[in-house]
Design a protein around this motif. Structure first.
Motif, PDB file in Angstrom:
ATOM      1  N   ILE A  83      35.933 -21.197  53.184  1.00  0.00           N
ATOM      2  CA  ILE A  83      35.337 -21.005  54.509  1.00  0.00           C
ATOM      3  C   ILE A  83      35.931 -22.022  55.465  1.00  0.00           C
ATOM      4  N   VAL A  84      35.945 -21.678  56.740  1.00  0.00           N
ATOM      5  CA  VAL A  84      36.485 -22.587  57.742  1.00  0.00           C
ATOM      6  C   VAL A  84      35.590 -22.559  58.968  1.00  0.00           C
ATOM      7  N   GLY A  85      35.429 -23.717  59.587  1.00  0.00           N
ATOM      8  CA  GLY A  85      34.589 -23.814  60.776  1.00  0.00           C
ATOM      9  C   GLY A  85      35.040 -24.945  61.677  1.00  0.00           C
ATOM     10  N   ILE A  86      34.185 -25.300  62.615  1.00  0.00           N
ATOM     11  CA  ILE A  86      34.497 -26.321  63.613  1.00  0.00           C
ATOM     12  C   ILE A  86      33.497 -27.458  63.500  1.00  0.00           C
ATOM     13  N   ALA A  87      33.985 -28.692  63.556  1.00  0.00           N
ATOM     14  CA  ALA A  87      33.111 -29.860  63.492  1.00  0.00           C
ATOM     15  C   ALA A  87      32.266 -29.942  64.761  1.00  0.00           C
ATOM     16  N   PRO A  88      30.955 -30.094  64.638  1.00  0.00           N
ATOM     17  CA  PRO A  88      30.099 -30.115  65.821  1.00  0.00           C
ATOM     18  C   PRO A  88      30.360 -31.291  66.754  1.00  0.00           C
ATOM     19  N   ALA A  89      30.915 -32.396  66.240  1.00  0.00           N
ATOM     20  CA  ALA A  89      31.187 -33.560  67.072  1.00  0.00           C
ATOM     21  C   ALA A  89      32.543 -33.487  67.780  1.00  0.00           C
ATOM     22  N   SER A  90      33.324 -32.471  67.466  1.00  0.00           N
ATOM     23  CA  SER A  90      34.646 -32.349  68.073  1.00  0.00           C
ATOM     24  C   SER A  90      34.558 -32.170  69.581  1.00  0.00           C
ATOM     25  N   LYS A  91      35.426 -32.859  70.297  1.00  0.00           N
ATOM     26  CA  LYS A  91      35.515 -32.708  71.749  1.00  0.00           C
ATOM     27  C   LYS A  91      36.641 -31.742  72.130  1.00  0.00           C
ATOM     28  N   MET A 116      44.031 -18.558  61.909  1.00  0.00           N
ATOM     29  CA  MET A 116      44.092 -18.601  60.447  1.00  0.00           C
ATOM     30  C   MET A 116      43.269 -17.503  59.797  1.00  0.00           C
ATOM     31  N   THR A 117      42.172 -17.107  60.444  1.00  0.00           N
ATOM     32  CA  THR A 117      41.267 -16.158  59.811  1.00  0.00           C
ATOM     33  C   THR A 117      41.472 -14.707  60.218  1.00  0.00           C
ATOM     34  N   SER A 118      42.032 -14.445  61.408  1.00  0.00           N
ATOM     35  CA  SER A 118      42.075 -13.059  61.886  1.00  0.00           C
ATOM     36  C   SER A 118      43.458 -12.523  62.209  1.00  0.00           C
ATOM     37  N   ASP A 119      44.465 -13.374  62.317  1.00  0.00           N
ATOM     38  CA  ASP A 119      45.818 -12.895  62.573  1.00  0.00           C
ATOM     39  C   ASP A 119      46.387 -12.328  61.270  1.00  0.00           C
ATOM     40  N   THR A 120      46.683 -11.039  61.256  1.00  0.00           N
ATOM     41  CA  THR A 120      47.071 -10.373  60.011  1.00  0.00           C
ATOM     42  C   THR A 120      48.298 -11.014  59.371  1.00  0.00           C
ATOM     43  N   LYS A 121      49.316 -11.273  60.161  1.00  0.00           N
ATOM     44  CA  LYS A 121      50.534 -11.868  59.611  1.00  0.00           C
ATOM     45  C   LYS A 121      50.251 -13.248  59.028  1.00  0.00           C
ATOM     46  N   ALA A 122      49.436 -14.034  59.725  1.00  0.00           N
ATOM     47  CA  ALA A 122      49.101 -15.374  59.244  1.00  0.00           C
ATOM     48  C   ALA A 122      48.325 -15.305  57.930  1.00  0.00           C
ATOM     49  N   VAL A 123      47.361 -14.393  57.862  1.00  0.00           N
ATOM     50  CA  VAL A 123      46.540 -14.264  56.654  1.00  0.00           C
ATOM     51  C   VAL A 123      47.393 -13.798  55.476  1.00  0.00           C
ATOM     52  N   VAL A 124      48.266 -12.827  55.711  1.00  0.00           N
ATOM     53  CA  VAL A 124      49.116 -12.302  54.639  1.00  0.00           C
ATOM     54  C   VAL A 124      50.063 -13.381  54.114  1.00  0.00           C
ATOM     55  N   GLU A 125      50.722 -14.082  55.005  1.00  0.00           N
ATOM     56  CA  GLU A 125      51.681 -15.083  54.555  1.00  0.00           C
ATOM     57  C   GLU A 125      50.986 -16.261  53.878  1.00  0.00           C
ATOM     58  N   PHE A 126      49.800 -16.600  54.359  1.00  0.00           N
ATOM     59  CA  PHE A 126      49.043 -17.667  53.712  1.00  0.00           C
ATOM     60  C   PHE A 126      48.585 -17.227  52.323  1.00  0.00           C
ATOM     61  N   ALA A 127      48.127 -15.989  52.207  1.00  0.00           N
ATOM     62  CA  ALA A 127      47.708 -15.454  50.907  1.00  0.00           C
ATOM     63  C   ALA A 127      48.883 -15.433  49.936  1.00  0.00           C
ATOM     64  N   ASN A 128      50.051 -15.050  50.419  1.00  0.00           N
ATOM     65  CA  ASN A 128      51.240 -15.054  49.568  1.00  0.00           C
ATOM     66  C   ASN A 128      51.544 -16.453  49.051  1.00  0.00           C
ATOM     67  N   GLY A 129      51.383 -17.447  49.935  1.00  0.00           N
ATOM     68  CA  GLY A 129      51.710 -18.821  49.565  1.00  0.00           C
ATOM     69  C   GLY A 129      50.690 -19.445  48.632  1.00  0.00           C
ATOM     70  N   ILE A 130      49.402 -19.185  48.888  1.00  0.00           N
ATOM     71  CA  ILE A 130      48.331 -19.769  48.080  1.00  0.00           C
ATOM     72  C   ILE A 130      48.079 -18.970  46.806  1.00  0.00           C
ATOM     73  N   ARG A 131      48.458 -17.690  46.846  1.00  0.00           N
ATOM     74  CA  ARG A 131      48.208 -16.751  45.740  1.00  0.00           C
ATOM     75  C   ARG A 131      46.713 -16.490  45.579  1.00  0.00           C
ATOM     76  N   ASN A 132      46.065 -16.326  46.738  1.00  0.00           N
ATOM     77  CA  ASN A 132      44.672 -15.905  46.778  1.00  0.00           C
ATOM     78  C   ASN A 132      44.605 -14.520  47.403  1.00  0.00           C
ATOM     79  N   VAL A 133      43.428 -13.919  47.376  1.00  0.00           N
ATOM     80  CA  VAL A 133      43.223 -12.597  47.952  1.00  0.00           C
ATOM     81  C   VAL A 133      43.063 -12.726  49.469  1.00  0.00           C
ATOM     82  N   PRO A 134      43.730 -11.893  50.257  1.00  0.00           N
ATOM     83  CA  PRO A 134      43.562 -11.938  51.709  1.00  0.00           C
ATOM     84  C   PRO A 134      42.121 -11.662  52.115  1.00  0.00           C
ATOM     85  N   SER A 135      41.733 -12.159  53.287  1.00  0.00           N
ATOM     86  CA  SER A 135      40.333 -12.084  53.684  1.00  0.00           C
ATOM     87  C   SER A 135      40.058 -11.142  54.848  1.00  0.00           C
TER      88      SER A 135
END
Length: 443
Positions: free
Chosen positions: A326-334, A346-365
């Motif tokens: 899971i990924v989120g944003i720190a509440p104290a971040s400015k 990272m979470t919704s761009d199809t090309k980014a998700v596919v290439e990251f999944a290929n690299g990590i060898r996890n299932v795309p989200s």
């Protein structure tokens, strides 16, 4: 690869418990930055293996090319304890974008404000969540209507099996029901004195991924009733699962004999994992195990299938347990607007998700990434892609105290399988009371 299953989640529970008292949840407070201005943000993640770290860095490089005004400083090998300390401290050196492998703690992260509310960012970006992500992933990244996280790659659990051992035992196909699993496990078990030459399946709750929550994915079950009370003593699926598991323990030699054999196993994340070495012929595990077994030089043909299902639910075969990062944003971040640009990419761009999944060898989200022709996986990996999209695949329910209720249920399982608890129903009722008490205290 994941290292924060229930057996190692206790640390995360304690960490998030402290964190819950330190956050206000005022996510909008830091979202005044100009996302088009030149800025630097900090991204903290938990991956540590060299290939995984490189995949993260490659993903960040792609983001920075698409967003030249945003520089991302990456910190890896950050567990939930380190993350907790940084989020409590706040400040410019802390994270802006945060990730965790512990999906079971989303209920606590969202309800306490430990992760910022993403609703205003999602609405402003007009991101259609239901058209982007599978339903189960949307479920485990929100709690009681508050969305504080988005899914970043998925873990799907299935059944690995030694095809050579199957052929030697005259078994033609992987089991599809739990009774078939028990039968096949017995056929594959070869005893050697007071131990084993080969064990068909390690059924104990200490058997790496054979934890209660993963077993339960084979039954249609509900952890909590409509009033938020523990349902484990009322829903027959829980008693059926514990009864099945204990009988399998007894049928394969008994608790003491199995635990003694388990003591000979190598590390779960090392080359001497018992499935790699042939000590165990079938293994409940996540999608990462295929690559790990191949890299370890397993000298047999590896088969992959969905985990078998309850006998009276045969039509649901193909489903499985889902989890993920899971990924989120720190509440104290400015710099929350800039941070959101990275989260969204990272979470919704199809090309980014596919290439990251290929690299990590996890299932795309994402739904589009799951169907992408650009996925580069062993053909057997399709089993996990299918499990991730199966309408009856499930995950553990969220709770205000995170995974505490799962640990309580797991502890009961440890006692029941070794015979310390004799009355299953009474034990489930007592465990349900403890779960309800813990949740009431957390509120």
């Amino acid at each position: 690869m994941r290292t924060s299953r229930l057996t190692s989640t206790a640390v995360a529970v304690a960490a998030i418990s402290v964190l819950a008292t330190a956050c206000t949840g005022q996510s909008e407070a830091g979202a005044s930055d100009d996302p088009n201005a030149k800025t630097t943000i900090n991204f903290w993640h938990g991956w540590s293996a060299p290939a995984e770290v490189k995949a993260v860095e490659d993903n960040i490089d792609r983001f920075e090319k698409a967003h030249p005004n945003i520089t991302v400083k990456v910190s890896g090998n950050i567990n939930d304890d380190k993350l907790n300390q940084a989020l409590r401290a706040g400040g410019s050196n802390g994270p802006d974008v945060v990730s965790s492998f512990t999906t079971a703690n989303v209920g606590k992260l969202c309800s306490s404000g430990a992760f910022a509310d993403l609703k205003p960012f999602i609405e402003k970006s007009k991101l259609d969540l239901e058209k982007t992500f599978p339903k189960v992933l949307l479920d485990y990244t929100q709690f009681e209507g508050k969305r504080c996280a988005l899914p970043l790659l998925t873990d799907a659990y299935g059944l690995y099996y030694n095809k050579d051992a199957f052929e030697k035992a005259g078994i033609k196909a992987p089991p599809k029901t739990m009774s078939e699993l028990a039968s096949v496990a017995k056929k594959l078990t070869v005893e050697k004195g007071d131990s084993y030459e080969q064990l068909g399946f390690m059924p104990t709750f200490h058997g790496y991924e054979t934890v209660a929550s993963h077993y339960l994915s084979s039954w249609d079950h509900t952890y909590f009733d409509e009033n938020g009370k523990s349902n484990i003593a009322k829903d027959p699926a829980f008693a059926e699962m514990f009864t099945y598991q204990k009988k399998l323990v007894e049928d394969l030699g008994g608790y003491d004999k199995l635990e003694k054999y388990r003591g000979t196993f190598g590390d779960e994340w090392g080359a001497k994992h018992p499935f790699h070495t042939g000590q165990v012929a079938m293994q409940l595990d996540g999608e990462w195990r295929l690559g790990m077994a191949e890299s370890a030089g397993a000298d047999f043909e590896i088969g992959v299938a969905p985990m078998p299902v309850a006998d009276d639910e045969a039509d649901s075969y193909g489903k499985g347990f889902l989890s993920g990062t899971i990924v989120g944003i720190a509440p104290a971040s400015k710099k929350q607007n800039a941070a959101w640009e990275l989260v969204k990419y990272m979470t919704s761009d199809t090309k980014a998700v596919v290439e990251f999944a290929n690299g990590i060898r996890n299932v795309p989200s994402t739904l589009d990434a799951l169907k992408s022709p650009d996925l580069k996986f062993d053909p057997r990996f399709k089993t996990f892609l299918d499990i991730a999209q199966h309408p009856k695949s499930s995950t553990s329910d969220g709770a205000v105290n995170g995974s505490t209720y799962q640990l309580t249920l797991q502890d009961f399982g440890y006692q029941y399988e070794k015979g310390a608890v004799k009355d299953l129903q009474a034990g489930l009722e007592k465990t349900a009371q403890q779960i309800d008490t813990d949740i009431a205290k957390a509120k």
